[in-house]
Design a protein around this motif. Sequence first.
Motif, PDB file in Angstrom:
ATOM      1  N   MET A  83       0.702  -1.096  -0.059  1.00  0.00           N
ATOM      2  CA  MET A  83       0.042   0.086   0.007  1.00  0.00           C
ATOM      3  C   MET A  83       0.835   1.251   0.059  1.00  0.00           C
ATOM      4  O   MET A  83       1.744   1.354   0.742  1.00  0.00           O
ATOM      5  N   HIS A 140       0.219   4.548   1.096  1.00  0.00           N
ATOM      6  CA  HIS A 140      -0.800   5.288   1.819  1.00  0.00           C
ATOM      7  C   HIS A 140      -0.694   6.152   3.029  1.00  0.00           C
ATOM      8  O   HIS A 140       0.847   6.178   3.412  1.00  0.00           O
ATOM      9  N   THR A 173     -10.233   2.252  -1.708  1.00  0.00           N
ATOM     10  CA  THR A 173     -10.187   1.318  -0.784  1.00  0.00           C
ATOM     11  C   THR A 173     -11.371   1.411   0.150  1.00  0.00           C
ATOM     12  O   THR A 173     -11.980   2.618   0.426  1.00  0.00           O
ATOM     13  N   THR A 209     -15.479   4.782   1.065  1.00  0.00           N
ATOM     14  CA  THR A 209     -14.453   4.330   0.014  1.00  0.00           C
ATOM     15  C   THR A 209     -13.638   5.457  -0.114  1.00  0.00           C
ATOM     16  O   THR A 209     -14.187   6.680  -0.293  1.00  0.00           O
ATOM     17  N   TYR A 234      -9.375   6.749  -1.439  1.00  0.00           N
ATOM     18  CA  TYR A 234      -8.322   6.382  -2.196  1.00  0.00           C
ATOM     19  C   TYR A 234      -6.842   6.217  -1.750  1.00  0.00           C
ATOM     20  O   TYR A 234      -6.750   7.307  -1.212  1.00  0.00           O
ATOM     21  N   ASP A 235      -6.273   5.198  -2.064  1.00  0.00           N
ATOM     22  CA  ASP A 235      -4.746   5.066  -1.682  1.00  0.00           C
ATOM     23  C   ASP A 235      -3.975   4.599  -3.016  1.00  0.00           C
ATOM     24  O   ASP A 235      -4.605   4.828  -4.193  1.00  0.00           O
ATOM     25  N   SER A 294      -1.677   1.362  -4.980  1.00  0.00           N
ATOM     26  CA  SER A 294      -1.201  -0.006  -4.729  1.00  0.00           C
ATOM     27  C   SER A 294       0.084  -0.044  -5.420  1.00  0.00           C
ATOM     28  O   SER A 294       0.305   0.397  -6.612  1.00  0.00           O
ATOM     29  N   ASN A 346     -11.370  -2.901  -5.515  1.00  0.00           N
ATOM     30  CA  ASN A 346     -11.246  -2.270  -4.330  1.00  0.00           C
ATOM     31  C   ASN A 346     -10.309  -3.169  -3.503  1.00  0.00           C
ATOM     32  O   ASN A 346     -10.513  -4.533  -3.370  1.00  0.00           O
ATOM     33  N   GLU A 347      -9.443  -2.492  -2.362  1.00  0.00           N
ATOM     34  CA  GLU A 347      -8.992  -3.007  -1.344  1.00  0.00           C
ATOM     35  C   GLU A 347     -10.052  -3.166  -0.311  1.00  0.00           C
ATOM     36  O   GLU A 347     -10.719  -2.094  -0.350  1.00  0.00           O
ATOM     37  N   PHE A 382     -10.640  -2.697   3.479  1.00  0.00           N
ATOM     38  CA  PHE A 382      -9.535  -2.498   4.849  1.00  0.00           C
ATOM     39  C   PHE A 382     -10.450  -2.306   6.024  1.00  0.00           C
ATOM     40  O   PHE A 382     -11.370  -1.421   6.161  1.00  0.00           O
ATOM     41  N   LEU A 397      -6.510  -6.403   5.840  1.00  0.00           N
ATOM     42  CA  LEU A 397      -6.595  -6.086   4.508  1.00  0.00           C
ATOM     43  C   LEU A 397      -7.055  -7.291   3.466  1.00  0.00           C
ATOM     44  O   LEU A 397      -6.300  -8.234   3.663  1.00  0.00           O
ATOM     45  N   PHE A 450      -6.702  -7.455  -0.486  1.00  0.00           N
ATOM     46  CA  PHE A 450      -6.173  -6.604  -1.346  1.00  0.00           C
ATOM     47  C   PHE A 450      -6.149  -7.055  -2.863  1.00  0.00           C
ATOM     48  O   PHE A 450      -5.749  -8.232  -3.033  1.00  0.00           O
TER      49      PHE A 450
END
Length: 558
Positions: free
Chosen positions: A59, A61, A98, A175, A177-178, A180, A280-281, A283, A293, A295
């Motif tokens: 991640m 993040h 995410t 939801t 965003y991060d 990947s 989507n992840e 988390f 997670l 992922f």
Amino acid sequence: MNRKDILSSLESHSPAVLIVGAGINGAGTFRDLALNGVDVLLIDRADFCSGASAASSHMAHGGIRYLENGEFRLVREAVQERNRLIENAPHLVRPLPTTIPIFKVFSGLLNAPLKFLGWLEKPAERGALVIKIGLMLYDAYTRGQGTVPPHVFDDRAKALEKFRYLNPGICFAATYYDGSILSPERLTIELILDGEAEGDHARALNYVSLVGVKGDTATLRDEPTGSTFDLQPKLIVNAAGPWIDVANRTLGLQTRYIGGTKGSHVILDHPELRAAIGKNEFFFENKDGRIVLIFPLMDKVLIGTSDIPIENPDEARCTEDEVDYFLEMIARVFPSIKVNRSHIVFRFSGVRPLAYTQAKIAGQITRDHHIQEDVLGDIPVYSLVGGKWTSYRAFSEQVTDKVLSYLGLARKAGTQNLPIGGGKDYPWTGYIQLQFFNRVHELTGLPDRWPKILFDRYGTRAQEIAAFMAADYDAALKHKPDMTRREIAFLTQHEKIVHLDDLLLRRSMLAFLGELTRPLVGELAEYTGETLGWAKAQKKAEMTRALDILADRHGVRL
Ligand SMILES: Cc1cc2nc3c(=O)[nH]c(=O)nc-3n(C[C@H](O)[C@H](O)[C@H](O)COP(=O)(O)OP(=O)(O)OC[C@H]3O[C@@H](n4cnc5c(N)ncnc54)[C@H](O)[C@@H]3O)c2cc1C
């Protein structure tokens, strides 16, 4: 310079700066120093990116949960660095939606204040309100950058419409965003190659260990041959991650900077679960309060992670208890999807190089980074403690500024907007990508499908690799038809491969994605060995070594 050239250049020349450890922090510092003209040598006792940096949850993040620990500086820095990674290395770091499934509304409101007062042993489950506040702060940190969209909150009905296998017991799903990081290992090697491309003042060697120091002389050992050699650096950067205190002891310094915790992951080949999570992840908080997670990684699913104190980082393995924990936790979010051990294609484990502390709960130990300074005779030793993969660039910049200041040099160049490896001149849109594929096809004459295959793996470095492939006889691998013999030769010649496992685990994602078979390993040993001049016995030894590592550390038995 190849390995032999670098080793012989060191017989008559000592670099000003020696960086011990080529995880992401050592590699990032190496590139920044190289860019600023510093005479620098980066070494690792094993392969590049084979320690903590290979064990991450992939991640990029900010670490939304660290807001609860009051780590606002860290989170702000990390979300900004997340965006820089997406912009500078788009071939390897992609925006990642995410989703947090939420089971309560008000719970967890007192977590942060109680944590500040030191009264919190185990946080209460985070409810919708706490998560909403965290996400608003998270968005605020990068407002204006526009790299990723802001968060959205869905009610139960909407969330179940989007994810039909999701636990119907949820009350909301948020939801945001991060990023990947597809292959931390490839990103690290590309960073190192970029550093070396700055000139002969910047050299990097894997499989070279720091074994001792006497006066101003550091002794290094070339692991493949066992021979030792001496250097007189003006400064040492200890970037040995979880092994920082061990490396300092080798230098004669008694330190206690690291109190690492082990984290493991498994990779599942489970098409139903993969389809259920979509892009989507997930988390979320498990029953015991740990954040875990699910992922999406290519066509597989990555599951993690644990957070267990450990003394010796060499002993980190993903245990059967951890596997039980991972398999059980999936049911909290996707109760109708059945997962068992037969779906696991790869396991990995590593140790977070966290700052030593008396904190009672592993998850509450700070993830922030700092430099510890010691002196060895006249030589300063900077130990790089803590940090996250995501914020490696900022940490490296901080270290580089300190080194430049010690050497009395001014900064000439920065890394904030500097593309990495195959992220250079990246064709962002579909149409420009098509033009890129056509250009590679026209320049090299490679059949149509190859430019895209190579681009997906190597970004714009695809052009250089395609040219290498076209320059001599080539053929697709028998046991992996979307890779070729010359592609393997390129990686071996240009990406510092010493052992077969470097190729299987770190220059490619073959092991990680569960794509290895015994015949394929044999074929890869053949072409790697051809380039490196391995005799039959050495090829066999490399096969044995690779198969042992796969079985012992990754639960892969071929
Ligand atoms: C389970 C887990 C999950 C994580 N998830 C994330 C995540 O999702 N996102 C994120 O941002 N961060 C994450 N992190 C944190 C991040 O991975 C680490 O903070 C980071 O990789 C540390 O990098 P490093 O370069 O300091 O250490 P390392 O990568 O461990 O590098 C140290 C290197 O030093 C070498 N070395 C040791 N001793 C010697 C010696 N005597 N001579 C020469 N070389 C030596 C080792 O071989 C090693 O390669 C995670 C970490 C773990 C363990």
